[in-house]
Design an enzyme around this catalytic site. Structure first.
Site, PDB file in Angstrom:
ATOM      1  N   LYS A   1       6.145  -1.235  -2.240  1.00  0.00           N
ATOM      2  CA  LYS A   1       6.192  -1.159  -0.771  1.00  0.00           C
ATOM      3  C   LYS A   1       7.611  -1.405  -0.273  1.00  0.00           C
ATOM      4  O   LYS A   1       8.098  -0.730   0.631  1.00  0.00           O
ATOM      5  CB  LYS A   1       5.218  -2.176  -0.155  1.00  0.00           C
ATOM      6  CG  LYS A   1       3.743  -1.786  -0.354  1.00  0.00           C
ATOM      7  CD  LYS A   1       2.762  -2.878   0.069  1.00  0.00           C
ATOM      8  CE  LYS A   1       1.336  -2.468  -0.259  1.00  0.00           C
ATOM      9  NZ  LYS A   1       0.318  -3.468   0.108  1.00  0.00           N
TER      10      LYS A   1
ATOM     11  N   GLN B   1       0.075  -9.627   1.430  1.00  0.00           N
ATOM     12  CA  GLN B   1      -0.572  -8.968   0.297  1.00  0.00           C
ATOM     13  C   GLN B   1      -1.802  -9.762  -0.132  1.00  0.00           C
ATOM     14  O   GLN B   1      -1.750 -10.979  -0.286  1.00  0.00           O
ATOM     15  CB  GLN B   1       0.431  -8.834  -0.868  1.00  0.00           C
ATOM     16  CG  GLN B   1      -0.075  -8.028  -2.042  1.00  0.00           C
ATOM     17  CD  GLN B   1      -0.327  -6.555  -1.720  1.00  0.00           C
ATOM     18  OE1 GLN B   1       0.347  -5.963  -0.879  1.00  0.00           O
ATOM     19  NE2 GLN B   1      -1.309  -5.961  -2.376  1.00  0.00           N
TER      20      GLN B   1
ATOM     21  N   ASP C   1      -1.461  -3.299   8.370  1.00  0.00           N
ATOM     22  CA  ASP C   1      -2.515  -3.080   7.369  1.00  0.00           C
ATOM     23  C   ASP C   1      -3.824  -2.643   8.038  1.00  0.00           C
ATOM     24  O   ASP C   1      -4.733  -2.154   7.362  1.00  0.00           O
ATOM     25  CB  ASP C   1      -2.801  -4.394   6.607  1.00  0.00           C
ATOM     26  CG  ASP C   1      -2.163  -4.407   5.235  1.00  0.00           C
ATOM     27  OD1 ASP C   1      -1.989  -3.327   4.645  1.00  0.00           O
ATOM     28  OD2 ASP C   1      -1.862  -5.512   4.741  1.00  0.00           O
TER      29      ASP C   1
HETATM   30  N1  GUN Z   1      -4.496  -5.623  -1.584  1.00  0.00           N
HETATM   31  C1  GUN Z   1      -5.065  -4.478  -2.020  1.00  0.00           C
HETATM   32  N2  GUN Z   1      -4.835  -3.484  -1.140  1.00  0.00           N
HETATM   33  C2  GUN Z   1      -4.111  -4.015  -0.139  1.00  0.00           C
HETATM   34  C3  GUN Z   1      -3.563  -3.485   1.051  1.00  0.00           C
HETATM   35  O1  GUN Z   1      -3.704  -2.308   1.416  1.00  0.00           O
HETATM   36  N3  GUN Z   1      -2.870  -4.360   1.819  1.00  0.00           N
HETATM   37  C4  GUN Z   1      -2.716  -5.648   1.485  1.00  0.00           C
HETATM   38  N4  GUN Z   1      -2.037  -6.424   2.309  1.00  0.00           N
HETATM   39  N5  GUN Z   1      -3.206  -6.178   0.384  1.00  0.00           N
HETATM   40  C5  GUN Z   1      -3.904  -5.354  -0.418  1.00  0.00           C
END
Ligand code: GUN
Length: 284
Positions: free
Chosen positions: A53, A97, A120
């Site tokens: 990311k 995350q 998100d």
């Molecule tokens: N963990 C698994 N997928 C995601 C996501 O799309 N965003 C976040 N913040 N954590 C995750």
């Protein structure tokens, strides 16, 4: 029959190129988009996702503000950090995350994020907006799946979409997004009786359960569009999805691969949401 490939990697690259231009336009107006990325602990998969990311941000011209916290960080300290990021004008998007360590309640954390910075799309306000069809942030993975379907020119109206998995971050929001495009949607899950009988009815099949190669050729209707959200390891340790891609490719009309399918799209949609966050604030 051999299914046509839905190449998420190429689609994501094209979305990112277009985003880079929107970022430049914002920079010209005096604001470079910023995304705060918070990682608590050392979950190996999360570390890979966060690294990807952050790299994607820098390729697109978005500033990433990284906060790596030890696994024993208290919930209170994390909430304090989020409060600071909410107030920080240079931060347009906030991503914590998941999963967080067991002593931290993920719902409390998500609720603490300013909904206008919730790139998100996990905050209850944004989920609520999705339910009633109002503008908000869409969760990145199901949003990416919608863009992949759109890229094929497929018309979802009246089609039967079957979603395998009912998670808050994929299955449930995916249901709402497909409904909004006039599909008839069925959600199946671990307690569903005769899973194969249900999946075989799908014109569009979204697999989001996290079980390696769960979906075999006998579970797919000939010509169906198959989107594979899973990221798993197979018996040899190789990356694979929830779909047995090789077998299903002989039956399906369209299929998204793993890797190179939904994964890169999740990141492209995160960047899209971050740029949107700035544009909504500055340009509307
Ligand atoms: N963990 C698994 N997928 C995601 C996501 O799309 N965003 C976040 N913040 N954590 C995750």
């Amino acid at each position: 029959m051999t299914a046509k490939l839905i190449n998420g990697k190429d689609l994501a690259a094209s979305i990112r190129r277009q985003l880079a231009q929107r970022v430049q336009a914002l920079v010209d107006r005096g604001h470079r988009p910023g995304l705060a990325v918070v990682l608590v602990g050392e979950d190996p998969a999360s570390q890979v996702y966060v690294r990807n990311k952050i790299k994607a941000c820098s390729d697109t011209g978005i500033t990433s503000i990284e906060h790596r916290l030890p696994a024993d960080t208290s919930q209170e300290a994390l909430l304090e950090l989020i409060a600071r990021l909410n107030d920080d004008e240079t931060v347009d998007g906030i991503l914590v995350q998941l999963p967080v360590p067991d002593h931290i309640n993920p719902e409390r954390i998500i609720e603490a994020i300013d909904p206008l910075k919730d790139v998100d799309g996990f905050h209850p306000n944004n989920i609520g907006n999705l339910v009633i069809g109002r503008e908000g942030f869409l969760p990145c993975t199901p949003y990416g799946v919608m863009k992949m379907i759109e890229s094929t020119g497929y018309d979802l109206t009246g089609k039967h979409a079957v979603i395998v998995g009912r998670s808050n971050i994929v299955g449930k929001p995916q249901t709402l997004m497909l409904l909004a495009k006039n599909a008839t949607v069925t959600v199946v899950h671990s307690r569903t009786r005769d899973l194969a009988a249900m999946t075989r009815q799908a014109d569009v099949l979204v697999a989001a359960v996290g079980k390696a190669k769960l979906i075999g050729a006998d579970m797919v209707k000939p010509g169906a569009m198959v989107l594979d959200v899973g990221i798993n390891r197979d018996e040899n340790g190789a990356l694979c999805g929830d779909v047995d891609t090789e077998a299903v490719s002989r039956v399906a009309g369209w299929i998204s691969p793993v890797p190179g399918g939904v994964g890169p799209m999740t990141i492209a949609m995160l960047l899209t949401n971050t740029v949107e966050a700035v544009e909504r604030r500055l340009l509307k």
